[in-house]
Write a protein that holds these residues in place. Sequence first.
Motif, PDB file in Angstrom:
ATOM      1  N   TRP A   1      -8.407   0.110  -2.966  1.00 50.67           N
ATOM      2  CA  TRP A   1      -7.770   0.803  -4.098  1.00 50.67           C
ATOM      3  C   TRP A   1      -7.270   2.165  -3.658  1.00 50.67           C
ATOM      4  O   TRP A   1      -6.199   2.602  -4.066  1.00 50.67           O
ATOM      5  CB  TRP A   1      -8.732   0.992  -5.270  1.00 50.67           C
TER       6      TRP A   1
ATOM      7  N   ASP B   1      -4.106   1.661  -1.745  1.00 48.37           N
ATOM      8  CA  ASP B   1      -2.967   1.277  -2.582  1.00 48.37           C
ATOM      9  C   ASP B   1      -2.528   2.427  -3.497  1.00 48.37           C
ATOM     10  O   ASP B   1      -1.344   2.573  -3.795  1.00 48.37           O
ATOM     11  CB  ASP B   1      -3.323   0.039  -3.414  1.00 48.37           C
TER      12      ASP B   1
ATOM     13  N   ARG C   1      -4.309 -14.978  -4.142  1.00 51.46           N
ATOM     14  CA  ARG C   1      -4.790 -13.841  -3.319  1.00 51.46           C
ATOM     15  C   ARG C   1      -4.375 -14.021  -1.869  1.00 51.46           C
ATOM     16  O   ARG C   1      -5.070 -13.577  -0.941  1.00 51.46           O
ATOM     17  CB  ARG C   1      -6.302 -13.665  -3.394  1.00 51.46           C
TER      18      ARG C   1
ATOM     19  N   ALA D   1      -4.017  -7.125  -9.129  1.00 54.07           N
ATOM     20  CA  ALA D   1      -4.834  -5.967  -8.731  1.00 54.07           C
ATOM     21  C   ALA D   1      -5.658  -5.467  -9.920  1.00 54.07           C
ATOM     22  O   ALA D   1      -6.852  -5.147  -9.788  1.00 54.07           O
ATOM     23  CB  ALA D   1      -3.938  -4.845  -8.199  1.00 54.07           C
TER      24      ALA D   1
ATOM     25  N   GLU E   1       1.740  -8.773  -8.371  1.00 58.42           N
ATOM     26  CA  GLU E   1       0.718  -8.132  -7.520  1.00 58.42           C
ATOM     27  C   GLU E   1      -0.085  -7.102  -8.330  1.00 58.42           C
ATOM     28  O   GLU E   1      -1.306  -7.000  -8.188  1.00 58.42           O
ATOM     29  CB  GLU E   1       1.374  -7.465  -6.306  1.00 58.42           C
TER      30      GLU E   1
ATOM     31  N   ARG F   1     -13.557  -3.127  -1.236  1.00 60.40           N
ATOM     32  CA  ARG F   1     -12.407  -3.132  -2.127  1.00 60.40           C
ATOM     33  C   ARG F   1     -12.074  -1.721  -2.592  1.00 60.40           C
ATOM     34  O   ARG F   1     -10.929  -1.382  -2.787  1.00 60.40           O
ATOM     35  CB  ARG F   1     -12.716  -3.983  -3.341  1.00 60.40           C
TER      36      ARG F   1
END
Length: 387
Positions: free
Chosen positions: A353, A356, A84, A259, A255, A349
Amino acid sequence: MSSTESELPESLPDFRARARAWLASTPPPEVPPDPDTRFTVLRRWQRTLFEAGWAGLAWSREAGGGGLTHAHHLVFVEELVRARAPQPIGLIGLEVVGPSIDRYGTDRQRRELLPRLLSGDDIWCQGFSEPEAGSDLASLRTRAVADGDDYLVSGQKIWTSWAHQAQWCALLVRTDTAVRKQAGISYLLVDMTSPGITTRPIRQMTGDQEFCEVFLDEVRVPRQNLLGAENEGWAIATHTLGSERGAATLRRRVELEVALDDAVDELGARGSLDGRARSAIGRAHIAMRVLDAQTRQTTARLLANTGPTPLDSVDKLVLNDVEQTVFAEIAGLLGPLRAVPGSRPAGLRSERWAHDHLYSRAASIYGGSAQIQRTIVAERLLGLPRG
Ligand SMILES: Cc1cc2nc3c(=O)[nH]c(=O)nc-3n(C[C@H](O)[C@H](O)[C@H](O)COP(=O)(O)OP(=O)(O)OC[C@H]3O[C@@H](n4cnc5c(N)ncnc54)[C@H](O)[C@@H]3O)c2cc1C
């Protein structure tokens, strides 16, 4: 111990154990939300990696690298992601531009530019796209005219990631207008502090300002900063784009896997692993298995040093689809799905998301759009007639 040039490279299991131990003993930095602080922190992280001997593992020692193999590099990338830990900030230099300087550069260019690129002392950007030359890159119009020992460069670039932070730019310019468009392009290495360069950041829907417009007004570039020969820049640009597609695919696979694991953990912690979540995770996992199969071939090509091939376009297409599927599934469960104004979110988090997921929409555009990759596959792999 790392190997020397005369010894066999360290075995991969030993190397993996050494990488894992180092990552365990060197806590990775927290990535702050503010873009400027984030840039500073990730640049410092790049220096830490460089000083500990983990940057440019497969590059020659002369270039400041580790003198190891691509396999060692892939192992380290995998361990870094699994720990991480963030990626170093200078990925365009490390994964995209650097390999082309290493391959086509003069001894002086390699010696002077590559160690600073690896350490993060110099951040690089890639000045290829222009307002009227993205997919049709060979139509680029930024001109370089010889003037004594220099070129005088004028024109405009766009979507240049990190141009406002970069010390150097790999710039494609037109040096001959009288020949076929691919034949009149040269590849210059440009000091971004040169007088006549203006950068103007563009805000993305994630809230970040990662890329810029770049204006060049009679910028003086020494001829010794030409990469390769004059008017032979197109082949080098193809090499640069191929490097971008190959190495990044392998890093991105790990990655995405991490994830997805983190998302499942978070759903579990929330007590939200219901039927809808299980279906979404299942779809994301199936997409990941497709990417796994594809990247086995990518790894084999990288280890065999095949150089760029049209197969890189297949990698990119599969990666685009999988990346967008995985983040859409995760964000659908963990949202909130909203644009993040101002800066990259930290902490929550669920906001990561969302970020991303939004950024994943760019995957089918940067490095050559999905439509263009499909055309490459159709014409160069399948031999279909040109449209
Ligand atoms: C996040 C991000 C970072 C980037 N970073 C950089 C960078 O650092 N340096 C850099 O130089 N560039 C960078 N780019 C630019 C990127 O390479 C271009 O956006 C890309 O090549 C597409 O070019 P364009 O935007 O001009 O779109 P266009 O070429 O105008 O295309 C618009 C649409 O038309 C489609 N299209 C165009 N021509 C055809 C065709 N012949 N057949 C079928 N469909 C077609 C495209 O697929 C696309 O959907 C970045 C882009 C993004 C999104």
